[in-house]
Design a protein around this motif. Sequence first.
Motif, PDB file in Angstrom:
ATOM      1  N   VAL A   8     -49.600  16.165  35.139  1.00  0.00           N
ATOM      2  CA  VAL A   8     -50.531  15.126  35.374  1.00  0.00           C
ATOM      3  C   VAL A   8     -50.785  13.517  35.514  1.00  0.00           C
ATOM      4  O   VAL A   8     -50.037  13.477  34.626  1.00  0.00           O
ATOM      5  CB  VAL A   8     -51.945  15.959  34.396  1.00  0.00           C
ATOM      6  CG1 VAL A   8     -53.278  14.198  34.547  1.00  0.00           C
ATOM      7  CG2 VAL A   8     -52.603  17.493  34.188  1.00  0.00           C
ATOM      8  N   VAL A   9     -51.067  12.750  36.140  1.00  0.00           N
ATOM      9  CA  VAL A   9     -50.754  11.364  36.351  1.00  0.00           C
ATOM     10  C   VAL A   9     -52.475  10.757  35.572  1.00  0.00           C
ATOM     11  O   VAL A   9     -52.985  11.233  36.337  1.00  0.00           O
ATOM     12  CB  VAL A   9     -50.389  11.218  37.221  1.00  0.00           C
ATOM     13  CG1 VAL A   9     -50.665   9.163  36.957  1.00  0.00           C
ATOM     14  CG2 VAL A   9     -48.686  10.982  37.103  1.00  0.00           C
ATOM     15  N   VAL A  10     -52.218  10.161  34.526  1.00  0.00           N
ATOM     16  CA  VAL A  10     -53.857   9.297  34.367  1.00  0.00           C
ATOM     17  C   VAL A  10     -53.386   8.044  33.890  1.00  0.00           C
ATOM     18  O   VAL A  10     -52.496   7.267  33.885  1.00  0.00           O
ATOM     19  CB  VAL A  10     -54.347  10.135  32.732  1.00  0.00           C
ATOM     20  CG1 VAL A  10     -55.665   8.805  32.498  1.00  0.00           C
ATOM     21  CG2 VAL A  10     -54.382  11.090  32.082  1.00  0.00           C
ATOM     22  N   VAL A  11     -54.467   7.131  35.237  1.00  0.00           N
ATOM     23  CA  VAL A  11     -54.185   6.299  35.258  1.00  0.00           C
ATOM     24  C   VAL A  11     -55.788   5.216  34.883  1.00  0.00           C
ATOM     25  O   VAL A  11     -56.677   5.690  34.764  1.00  0.00           O
ATOM     26  CB  VAL A  11     -54.653   6.113  36.396  1.00  0.00           C
ATOM     27  CG1 VAL A  11     -54.886   4.618  37.289  1.00  0.00           C
ATOM     28  CG2 VAL A  11     -54.096   6.285  37.317  1.00  0.00           C
ATOM     29  N   GLY A  12     -55.502   5.160  32.918  1.00  0.00           N
ATOM     30  CA  GLY A  12     -56.053   4.025  31.912  1.00  0.00           C
ATOM     31  C   GLY A  12     -56.188   5.073  30.677  1.00  0.00           C
ATOM     32  O   GLY A  12     -56.086   5.736  30.839  1.00  0.00           O
ATOM     33  N   ALA A  13     -55.378   4.016  29.751  1.00  0.00           N
ATOM     34  CA  ALA A  13     -54.918   5.048  28.333  1.00  0.00           C
ATOM     35  C   ALA A  13     -56.410   4.050  27.729  1.00  0.00           C
ATOM     36  O   ALA A  13     -55.971   4.253  26.249  1.00  0.00           O
ATOM     37  CB  ALA A  13     -53.645   4.299  28.709  1.00  0.00           C
ATOM     38  N   GLY A  14     -57.290   4.032  28.100  1.00  0.00           N
ATOM     39  CA  GLY A  14     -58.414   4.511  26.313  1.00  0.00           C
ATOM     40  C   GLY A  14     -58.737   5.509  26.503  1.00  0.00           C
ATOM     41  O   GLY A  14     -57.929   6.414  26.424  1.00  0.00           O
ATOM     42  N   PRO A  15     -59.753   5.596  25.529  1.00  0.00           N
ATOM     43  CA  PRO A  15     -60.020   6.899  24.855  1.00  0.00           C
ATOM     44  C   PRO A  15     -59.719   7.875  26.061  1.00  0.00           C
ATOM     45  O   PRO A  15     -59.734   9.086  25.623  1.00  0.00           O
ATOM     46  CB  PRO A  15     -61.844   6.654  23.982  1.00  0.00           C
ATOM     47  CG  PRO A  15     -61.348   4.859  24.112  1.00  0.00           C
ATOM     48  CD  PRO A  15     -60.620   4.604  25.089  1.00  0.00           C
ATOM     49  N   VAL A  16     -61.315   7.286  27.149  1.00  0.00           N
ATOM     50  CA  VAL A  16     -61.336   9.046  28.188  1.00  0.00           C
ATOM     51  C   VAL A  16     -59.385   9.122  28.008  1.00  0.00           C
ATOM     52  O   VAL A  16     -59.115  10.603  28.403  1.00  0.00           O
ATOM     53  CB  VAL A  16     -61.726   8.135  29.014  1.00  0.00           C
ATOM     54  CG1 VAL A  16     -61.660   9.755  30.362  1.00  0.00           C
ATOM     55  CG2 VAL A  16     -63.204   8.404  28.823  1.00  0.00           C
ATOM     56  N   GLY A  40     -55.487   2.276  24.571  1.00  0.00           N
ATOM     57  CA  GLY A  40     -56.587   2.243  23.421  1.00  0.00           C
ATOM     58  C   GLY A  40     -57.372   2.094  23.842  1.00  0.00           C
ATOM     59  O   GLY A  40     -58.648   2.236  23.405  1.00  0.00           O
ATOM     60  N   GLY A  41     -57.669   0.777  25.226  1.00  0.00           N
ATOM     61  CA  GLY A  41     -58.773   0.827  25.650  1.00  0.00           C
ATOM     62  C   GLY A  41     -59.802  -0.304  25.196  1.00  0.00           C
ATOM     63  O   GLY A  41     -59.372  -0.856  23.863  1.00  0.00           O
ATOM     64  N   GLU A  42     -60.925  -0.339  26.375  1.00  0.00           N
ATOM     65  CA  GLU A  42     -61.934  -1.466  25.082  1.00  0.00           C
ATOM     66  C   GLU A  42     -62.966  -0.893  23.747  1.00  0.00           C
ATOM     67  O   GLU A  42     -62.867  -1.727  23.058  1.00  0.00           O
ATOM     68  CB  GLU A  42     -62.954  -1.121  26.623  1.00  0.00           C
ATOM     69  CG  GLU A  42     -64.124  -2.364  26.908  1.00  0.00           C
ATOM     70  CD  GLU A  42     -63.407  -3.343  27.524  1.00  0.00           C
ATOM     71  OE1 GLU A  42     -64.129  -4.455  27.397  1.00  0.00           O
ATOM     72  OE2 GLU A  42     -61.794  -2.927  28.084  1.00  0.00           O
ATOM     73  N   CYS A  43     -63.293   0.516  23.929  1.00  0.00           N
ATOM     74  CA  CYS A  43     -63.574   1.006  22.779  1.00  0.00           C
ATOM     75  C   CYS A  43     -63.253   0.558  21.586  1.00  0.00           C
ATOM     76  O   CYS A  43     -63.456  -0.129  20.647  1.00  0.00           O
ATOM     77  CB  CYS A  43     -63.990   2.221  22.873  1.00  0.00           C
ATOM     78  SG  CYS A  43     -64.178   2.840  21.445  1.00  0.00           S
ATOM     79  N   SER A  44     -61.466   0.602  21.977  1.00  0.00           N
ATOM     80  CA  SER A  44     -61.021  -0.442  19.967  1.00  0.00           C
ATOM     81  C   SER A  44     -60.781  -0.856  20.312  1.00  0.00           C
ATOM     82  O   SER A  44     -60.547  -1.665  18.834  1.00  0.00           O
ATOM     83  CB  SER A  44     -59.371   0.551  20.477  1.00  0.00           C
ATOM     84  OG  SER A  44     -59.731   1.982  20.531  1.00  0.00           O
ATOM     85  N   TYR A  45     -60.701  -1.412  21.085  1.00  0.00           N
ATOM     86  CA  TYR A  45     -60.457  -3.525  20.343  1.00  0.00           C
ATOM     87  C   TYR A  45     -61.790  -4.547  20.638  1.00  0.00           C
ATOM     88  O   TYR A  45     -61.799  -5.664  20.685  1.00  0.00           O
ATOM     89  CB  TYR A  45     -58.497  -3.867  21.305  1.00  0.00           C
ATOM     90  CG  TYR A  45     -57.989  -3.187  21.406  1.00  0.00           C
ATOM     91  CD1 TYR A  45     -57.477  -3.827  20.309  1.00  0.00           C
ATOM     92  CD2 TYR A  45     -57.773  -1.867  22.327  1.00  0.00           C
ATOM     93  CE1 TYR A  45     -55.778  -2.293  19.964  1.00  0.00           C
ATOM     94  CE2 TYR A  45     -56.520  -1.388  22.590  1.00  0.00           C
ATOM     95  CZ  TYR A  45     -55.891  -1.428  21.153  1.00  0.00           C
ATOM     96  OH  TYR A  45     -54.223  -0.509  20.611  1.00  0.00           O
ATOM     97  N   TRP A  46     -62.306  -4.367  22.456  1.00  0.00           N
ATOM     98  CA  TRP A  46     -63.844  -5.192  22.472  1.00  0.00           C
ATOM     99  C   TRP A  46     -64.769  -4.497  22.380  1.00  0.00           C
ATOM    100  O   TRP A  46     -65.840  -5.243  22.961  1.00  0.00           O
ATOM    101  CB  TRP A  46     -63.602  -5.644  23.783  1.00  0.00           C
ATOM    102  CG  TRP A  46     -61.790  -6.049  23.617  1.00  0.00           C
ATOM    103  CD1 TRP A  46     -61.167  -7.720  23.595  1.00  0.00           C
ATOM    104  CD2 TRP A  46     -60.723  -5.737  23.942  1.00  0.00           C
ATOM    105  NE1 TRP A  46     -60.210  -7.788  23.281  1.00  0.00           N
ATOM    106  CE2 TRP A  46     -59.955  -6.924  24.214  1.00  0.00           C
ATOM    107  CE3 TRP A  46     -60.338  -4.992  25.565  1.00  0.00           C
ATOM    108  CZ2 TRP A  46     -58.476  -6.629  25.013  1.00  0.00           C
ATOM    109  CZ3 TRP A  46     -59.480  -4.093  25.647  1.00  0.00           C
ATOM    110  CH2 TRP A  46     -58.033  -5.271  25.415  1.00  0.00           C
ATOM    111  N   ALA A  47     -65.060  -3.504  22.181  1.00  0.00           N
ATOM    112  CA  ALA A  47     -66.230  -2.711  21.757  1.00  0.00           C
ATOM    113  C   ALA A  47     -66.645  -1.978  20.749  1.00  0.00           C
ATOM    114  O   ALA A  47     -66.984  -2.651  19.950  1.00  0.00           O
ATOM    115  CB  ALA A  47     -66.478  -2.184  23.032  1.00  0.00           C
ATOM    116  N   CYS A  48     -66.935  -0.375  20.735  1.00  0.00           N
ATOM    117  CA  CYS A  48     -67.249   0.307  19.530  1.00  0.00           C
ATOM    118  C   CYS A  48     -66.950   0.236  18.645  1.00  0.00           C
ATOM    119  O   CYS A  48     -67.600  -0.599  17.545  1.00  0.00           O
ATOM    120  CB  CYS A  48     -66.493   1.670  20.225  1.00  0.00           C
ATOM    121  SG  CYS A  48     -66.856   2.765  21.483  1.00  0.00           S
TER     122      CYS A  48
END
Length: 489
Positions: A8-16, A40-48
């Motif tokens: 599996v290849v996942v594009v995007g390493a945020g929480p999802v 860690g993406g948006e939630c970790s650094y610029w959101a939640c």
Amino acid sequence: MTAAVYDVVVVGAGPVGENVADRVVQGGLTAAVVERELVGGECSYWACMPTKALLRDAAALRAARSLPGARAAVTGELDPAAVLRRRDEFAARWDDGGQVAWLERAGIALVRGTGRIAGARTVEVTGADGSAATLEARHAVVVATGSSARLPEIPGLADVAPWTSREAAAAPAVPARLAIVGGGVVGAEMATAYAALGAQVTLVARDGLLPAVEPFASDLVARSLKAAGVVQHLRTEPVRAHRDAQGVVRLVLADGSAVEADEVLVATGRRPRTDDLGLDRFGLAPGDWLRVDDSLRVLGPDGAPVGDGWLYAAGDVNRRALLTHQGKYQARAVGDTIVARARGAAVDLSPWGRHAATADLRAVPQVVFTDPEVATVGHTSASAAAAGLRVRTVEHDLGSVAGAALHADGYTGRAAMVVDEDRQVLVGFTAVGPDVGELLHAATVAVAGEVPLDRLWHAVPAYPTVSEVWLRLLEAYGRDAVPVVAGAA
């Protein structure tokens, strides 16, 4: 160039993306994630995490001041610099070393760079230094690229260097005057945070404040923001913007009034990060949201899964529910689905099957961390009616519940439940008041589990807690909800 091959290849390493990869690795497959920014993406650094850190100190101070003994112990004011330092810690000072170490421990490969789907099960990655790599997936490619702030086309707005949610979450200092354009969750929360931190906040909201929640909840938040000194221009919008030589931003509004501020935060919605993913080769328009089925396979223009069903999309990018917890829920579902399909096992896509992300449509919980908090799950009265359900909504004053009176002097709040009259089950719940977020999971269980009202009568709330509101709501619903026992006197 030799391609690296993974299951599996996942594009995007945020929480999802992280959770998709972790789920498939736990299922015995191999996985790689591609990330061009911080792991860690948006939630970790610029959101939640950083935004809730901005809000928490003021909430704790308000809670202390609502009780006489605690109030007597509070001798100072909020320290904005200390709040920002704690915010920085929750954002890991914008260093993803800890997240990268977690990927390594989980056995997930990380490829830094911008990923682009080059063909069936093939992702090409371009590094920041121009280097190139090719990844091939035996079973699936998952798009988890999330969303970014959408700027409205207002003359001059782009030229004033507006803040988006990112700049608001990571600001190194509190501006003296902050104008916020947009009255949704981001606008309302940041108005709450920056007013508490000492900024003079002006909120401009074309569609009103928190338009997606029950009116009684948005009204209470509006009154609280007004008491905090937030000036609100509702049902109007900016028509042009300009920053002068002294750095002052001037917004001219459609109603003829004007707002001046040192910074302007634009919080008017999100757009998907699908611009340069190579999706056009599959008949999908770059920059569009991705349409998916309940197993989160990407659907083509003909409504059928792309290719033979190898392409998936999870999180914000599919527009089902732009919330971190829902994205992680989707990640668990899609990860389990990919593992099952890879092994030739049965895939359970029944309404509440483990491989179907149906909660996105029926039981989405959300807490708006304003003062007071707003907690919602499922339908509002308006959305239930729009969905064609025959419902009845009952409300109760939270301040009259014994647990709330103990929680804070002058506790002000309200709760409502939306009942599907045909099935006699809860389909929606809203509460507004101090700390009502802690009430929400009970409501989520009731909505997701489709618990009949006659069973909810047997879920006895402990006394004296704020959860006693459940009993009061059932009583307000009426005697028809009380189970009738044959032969009872």
